[in-house]
Design a protein around this motif. Structure first.
Motif, PDB file in Angstrom:
ATOM      1  N   GLN A 173       0.819  -1.119  -0.016  1.00  0.00           N
ATOM      2  CA  GLN A 173       0.120   0.043   0.140  1.00  0.00           C
ATOM      3  C   GLN A 173       0.672   1.367  -0.063  1.00  0.00           C
ATOM      4  O   GLN A 173       0.327   2.427  -0.265  1.00  0.00           O
ATOM      5  CB  GLN A 173      -0.927  -0.058   1.365  1.00  0.00           C
ATOM      6  CG  GLN A 173      -1.965  -1.127   1.241  1.00  0.00           C
ATOM      7  CD  GLN A 173      -2.968  -1.388   0.059  1.00  0.00           C
ATOM      8  OE1 GLN A 173      -3.215  -0.165  -0.277  1.00  0.00           O
ATOM      9  NE2 GLN A 173      -3.086  -2.498  -0.279  1.00  0.00           N
ATOM     10  N   ILE A 174       2.108   1.238   0.141  1.00  0.00           N
ATOM     11  CA  ILE A 174       3.057   2.263   0.363  1.00  0.00           C
ATOM     12  C   ILE A 174       3.206   2.984  -0.867  1.00  0.00           C
ATOM     13  O   ILE A 174       2.876   4.138  -1.052  1.00  0.00           O
ATOM     14  CB  ILE A 174       4.381   1.964   0.856  1.00  0.00           C
ATOM     15  CG1 ILE A 174       4.211   1.312   2.406  1.00  0.00           C
ATOM     16  CG2 ILE A 174       5.447   3.213   0.741  1.00  0.00           C
ATOM     17  CD1 ILE A 174       5.791   1.082   2.933  1.00  0.00           C
ATOM     18  N   VAL A 175       3.458   2.401  -1.990  1.00  0.00           N
ATOM     19  CA  VAL A 175       3.757   3.205  -3.220  1.00  0.00           C
ATOM     20  C   VAL A 175       2.293   3.770  -3.859  1.00  0.00           C
ATOM     21  O   VAL A 175       2.284   4.937  -4.274  1.00  0.00           O
ATOM     22  CB  VAL A 175       4.430   2.147  -4.355  1.00  0.00           C
ATOM     23  CG1 VAL A 175       4.393   2.813  -5.649  1.00  0.00           C
ATOM     24  CG2 VAL A 175       5.748   1.696  -3.827  1.00  0.00           C
ATOM     25  N   PRO A 176       1.447   2.950  -4.027  1.00  0.00           N
ATOM     26  CA  PRO A 176       0.165   3.562  -4.385  1.00  0.00           C
ATOM     27  C   PRO A 176      -0.382   4.569  -3.509  1.00  0.00           C
ATOM     28  O   PRO A 176      -0.820   5.891  -4.134  1.00  0.00           O
ATOM     29  CB  PRO A 176      -0.952   2.500  -4.288  1.00  0.00           C
ATOM     30  CG  PRO A 176      -0.208   1.119  -4.488  1.00  0.00           C
ATOM     31  CD  PRO A 176       0.884   1.475  -3.625  1.00  0.00           C
ATOM     32  N   MET A 177      -0.522   4.676  -2.165  1.00  0.00           N
ATOM     33  CA  MET A 177      -1.120   5.334  -1.356  1.00  0.00           C
ATOM     34  C   MET A 177      -0.290   6.812  -1.102  1.00  0.00           C
ATOM     35  O   MET A 177      -0.664   7.885  -1.063  1.00  0.00           O
ATOM     36  CB  MET A 177      -1.526   4.876  -0.273  1.00  0.00           C
ATOM     37  CG  MET A 177      -2.610   3.976  -0.117  1.00  0.00           C
ATOM     38  SD  MET A 177      -3.427   3.456   1.244  1.00  0.00           S
ATOM     39  CE  MET A 177      -3.986   4.950   2.125  1.00  0.00           C
ATOM     40  N   MET A 178       1.149   6.549  -0.908  1.00  0.00           N
ATOM     41  CA  MET A 178       2.034   7.605  -0.552  1.00  0.00           C
ATOM     42  C   MET A 178       2.858   8.200  -1.673  1.00  0.00           C
ATOM     43  O   MET A 178       3.142   9.440  -1.496  1.00  0.00           O
ATOM     44  CB  MET A 178       3.202   6.969   0.343  1.00  0.00           C
ATOM     45  CG  MET A 178       2.345   6.353   1.630  1.00  0.00           C
ATOM     46  SD  MET A 178       1.579   7.605   2.782  1.00  0.00           S
ATOM     47  CE  MET A 178       2.980   8.633   3.214  1.00  0.00           C
ATOM     48  N   ILE A 179       2.844   7.692  -2.917  1.00  0.00           N
ATOM     49  CA  ILE A 179       3.449   8.255  -4.081  1.00  0.00           C
ATOM     50  C   ILE A 179       2.699   8.338  -5.122  1.00  0.00           C
ATOM     51  O   ILE A 179       2.501   9.540  -5.596  1.00  0.00           O
ATOM     52  CB  ILE A 179       4.900   7.143  -4.396  1.00  0.00           C
ATOM     53  CG1 ILE A 179       5.696   6.928  -3.276  1.00  0.00           C
ATOM     54  CG2 ILE A 179       5.507   7.738  -5.645  1.00  0.00           C
ATOM     55  CD1 ILE A 179       6.744   5.927  -3.441  1.00  0.00           C
ATOM     56  N   VAL A 180       1.949   7.256  -5.721  1.00  0.00           N
ATOM     57  CA  VAL A 180       1.398   7.329  -6.926  1.00  0.00           C
ATOM     58  C   VAL A 180      -0.087   8.554  -6.801  1.00  0.00           C
ATOM     59  O   VAL A 180      -0.028   9.262  -7.560  1.00  0.00           O
ATOM     60  CB  VAL A 180       0.764   6.115  -7.479  1.00  0.00           C
ATOM     61  CG1 VAL A 180      -0.062   6.040  -8.704  1.00  0.00           C
ATOM     62  CG2 VAL A 180       2.006   5.092  -7.926  1.00  0.00           C
ATOM     63  N   THR A 181      -0.899   8.097  -5.677  1.00  0.00           N
ATOM     64  CA  THR A 181      -1.855   8.943  -5.736  1.00  0.00           C
ATOM     65  C   THR A 181      -1.545  10.664  -5.517  1.00  0.00           C
ATOM     66  O   THR A 181      -2.202  11.412  -6.063  1.00  0.00           O
ATOM     67  CB  THR A 181      -2.714   8.507  -4.383  1.00  0.00           C
ATOM     68  OG1 THR A 181      -3.309   7.344  -4.525  1.00  0.00           O
ATOM     69  CG2 THR A 181      -4.045   9.654  -4.110  1.00  0.00           C
ATOM     70  N   PRO A 182      -0.768  11.014  -4.585  1.00  0.00           N
ATOM     71  CA  PRO A 182      -0.305  12.372  -4.495  1.00  0.00           C
ATOM     72  C   PRO A 182       0.538  12.925  -5.848  1.00  0.00           C
ATOM     73  O   PRO A 182      -0.016  14.072  -6.177  1.00  0.00           O
ATOM     74  CB  PRO A 182       0.794  12.365  -3.472  1.00  0.00           C
ATOM     75  CG  PRO A 182       0.493  11.252  -2.704  1.00  0.00           C
ATOM     76  CD  PRO A 182       0.141  10.116  -3.512  1.00  0.00           C
ATOM     77  N   LEU A 183       1.058  12.093  -6.631  1.00  0.00           N
ATOM     78  CA  LEU A 183       1.871  12.496  -7.770  1.00  0.00           C
ATOM     79  C   LEU A 183       0.554  12.732  -8.918  1.00  0.00           C
ATOM     80  O   LEU A 183       0.707  13.688  -9.695  1.00  0.00           O
ATOM     81  CB  LEU A 183       2.519  11.439  -8.356  1.00  0.00           C
ATOM     82  CG  LEU A 183       4.060  11.377  -7.751  1.00  0.00           C
ATOM     83  CD1 LEU A 183       4.838  10.129  -8.347  1.00  0.00           C
ATOM     84  CD2 LEU A 183       4.868  12.818  -7.786  1.00  0.00           C
TER      85      LEU A 183
END
Length: 253
Positions: free
Chosen positions: A168-178
């Protein structure tokens, strides 16, 4: 090419989608519909047009891309992580199934789910805001290319993750904000010059811009550049997956 193996993996993953249709399809469609209600109808009616397009229609490509990116990563990562977690991936690796066939099966199923979701959200958007698609074939091409590319990325995350939290780290903390900062709700031309230059380092800008061009013929960056950046990222993901299967990284240990 073992087509039977590809078909078996593909059908298994697609059948899992229909068993969890509320989580896989209904939930992201409802969430995106709320964005249309709040931003498209409530706020959009009080905002001026952007490049000759109403605000409600302007955000349609961005919202579709937001859902497709997050669901592509989630579907593909979950698809390969579950066999790892349950131990059945060892049976898959010992079976006469090549790495290429494995990737085609898992990524193909995940990409199919993302494309179906994108089409459903596109149809749902017509309920809330009127819009036209100037380049329908390019729209489908961008949708499929983006789904496949980020499903490959999700496959890598599923192999890399050794726990549910890491998935969940990459989708929630990186991809969604980007995605939120990538022009989904605004044109980057509206930003001050300095911030516009900084935003160009966000890869999602090129995806959203190219997809929006297929709808209205307007874009923040060149369409060729959008396609080029997407292909570069896809090739990088393919190279990473090739290395994973060649070394057995977190697959055989």
């Amino acid at each position: 090419m073992n087509l039977y193996a590809i078909q078996s993996i593909y059908r298994f993953e697609m059948e899992r989608t229909w068993r969890t249709i509320i989580q896989s399809i209904a939930s992201p469609v409802i969430s995106t519909s709320l964005y249309f209600v709040v931003f498209g109808s409530a706020i959009g009616g009080r905002m001026a047009q952007i490049d000759g397009v109403s605000y409600g229609a302007f955000i349609v490509p961005g919202l579709i891309m937001l859902s497709v990116l997050t669901e592509s990563i989630s579907n593909a990562s979950f698809g390969i992580y579950m066999p790892k977690w349950s131990g059945t991936i060892y049976e898959l690796l010992s079976a006469p199934v090549s790495p290429l066939e494995t990737v085609i099966g898992y990524v193909g199923a995940a990409a199919s789910k993302s494309v179906i979701l994108g089409v459903i959200i596109l149809a749902t958007a017509r309920v809330f805001v009127p819009f036209e698609i100037v380049h329908p074939f390019w729209m489908i091409g961008f949708l499929v290319l983006t789904s496949v590319t980020f499903c490959l990325f999700g496959f890598i995350i599923g192999v890399w993750a050794d726990g549910w939290e890491k998935m969940q780290i990459v989708p929630m903390m990186i991809v969604t904000p980007l995605t939120f900062l990538g022009g989904s709700f605004y044109s980057i031309d509206m930003l001050p010059p300095l911030w516009r230059q900084i935003t160009l380092f966000n890869p999602v800008v090129y995806l959203v811009s190219g997809f929006r061009w297929s709808f209205y013929g307007i874009s923040d960056v060149g369409v060729g550049l959008s396609l080029g950046m997407t292909f570069v990222f896809m090739l990088a993901c393919l190279a990473a997956i090739t290395w994973i299967f060649r070394t057995g990284y977190r697959l055989k240990v």
